[in-house]
Design a protein around this motif. Sequence first.
Motif, mmCIF file in Angstrom:
data_model
loop_
_atom_site.group_PDB
_atom_site.id
_atom_site.type_symbol
_atom_site.label_atom_id
_atom_site.label_comp_id
_atom_site.label_asym_id
_atom_site.label_seq_id
_atom_site.Cartn_x
_atom_site.Cartn_y
_atom_site.Cartn_z
ATOM 1 N N ASP A 17 0.829 -1.207 0.000
ATOM 2 C CA ASP A 17 0.000 0.000 0.000
ATOM 3 C C ASP A 17 0.867 1.262 0.000
ATOM 4 O O ASP A 17 0.593 2.208 -0.744
ATOM 5 C CB ASP A 17 -0.937 -0.011 1.208
ATOM 6 N N LEU A 18 1.908 1.276 0.816
ATOM 7 C CA LEU A 18 2.813 2.424 0.876
ATOM 8 C C LEU A 18 3.469 2.661 -0.476
ATOM 9 O O LEU A 18 3.489 3.794 -0.987
ATOM 10 C CB LEU A 18 3.881 2.187 1.950
ATOM 11 N N ASN A 20 2.455 1.650 -3.484
ATOM 12 C CA ASN A 20 1.472 2.057 -4.496
ATOM 13 C C ASN A 20 0.998 3.488 -4.305
ATOM 14 O O ASN A 20 0.830 4.223 -5.288
ATOM 15 C CB ASN A 20 0.290 1.083 -4.519
ATOM 16 N N THR A 21 0.796 3.902 -3.085
ATOM 17 C CA THR A 21 0.373 5.279 -2.833
ATOM 18 C C THR A 21 1.425 6.265 -3.307
ATOM 19 O O THR A 21 1.115 7.246 -3.990
ATOM 20 C CB THR A 21 0.087 5.489 -1.334
ATOM 21 N N ARG A 22 2.683 6.014 -2.980
ATOM 22 C CA ARG A 22 3.761 6.918 -3.393
ATOM 23 C C ARG A 22 3.928 6.914 -4.910
ATOM 24 O O ARG A 22 4.144 7.961 -5.516
ATOM 25 C CB ARG A 22 5.080 6.551 -2.708
ATOM 26 N N ASN A 24 1.611 6.325 -7.117
ATOM 27 C CA ASN A 24 0.478 7.029 -7.720
ATOM 28 C C ASN A 24 0.659 8.539 -7.663
ATOM 29 O O ASN A 24 0.272 9.242 -8.604
ATOM 30 C CB ASN A 24 -0.832 6.598 -7.070
ATOM 31 N N PHE A 25 1.228 9.059 -6.587
ATOM 32 C CA PHE A 25 1.517 10.499 -6.526
ATOM 33 C C PHE A 25 2.491 10.874 -7.640
ATOM 34 O O PHE A 25 2.309 11.886 -8.319
ATOM 35 C CB PHE A 25 2.108 10.907 -5.176
#
Length: 173
Positions: A17-18, A20-22, A24-25
């Motif tokens: 999750d960490l 993928n979130t980074r 995506n930004f």
Amino acid sequence: MTTNEQTVSGERADILDLLNTRRNFLRHTAQGLTDEQASTRSTASELTVGGLIKHVSTVEQHWGEFAQGKAATAPVEFTPDVVASWQDQFRIVEGETLADVLAAYDKVAAETEDLVRTLDLDAKYELPAAPWQPPGVFWTVRMAFLHIASETAQHAGHADIIRETIDGQKTMG
């Protein structure tokens, strides 16, 4: 999750999750850009949105190799060719497009996600030799994945500033 949709939980799910979130930004900063805009130096820095994505992809690939115990520990000799290759990872070069860079990034991300799902997070390897790194420092595979997220977040911020200067788009806000 990009590939291998097997269910993961706990720490591995948090790491995925960490990451993928980074990612995506960072990807968001390139949304809607032309190849020319993705190669635009819009600040005093030589960095570009496309170049940063290319760099983060290369860095992620190298840390994936480290996590598998494949990293070289011999010092790198900084020849003109090595320096030129290093500089080229920060820019879209002749024959490359933003779409190519994003596709390569997606491929590396999928490979990393498979590693997060399967590798022993407690395995330790010596960090590669570097002028800024004393010998004898070891990191766990877990730390390598967290470092990828940290590096991605840092460069997503750089890319966001560059993008905002190009056309006013901001990742957040």
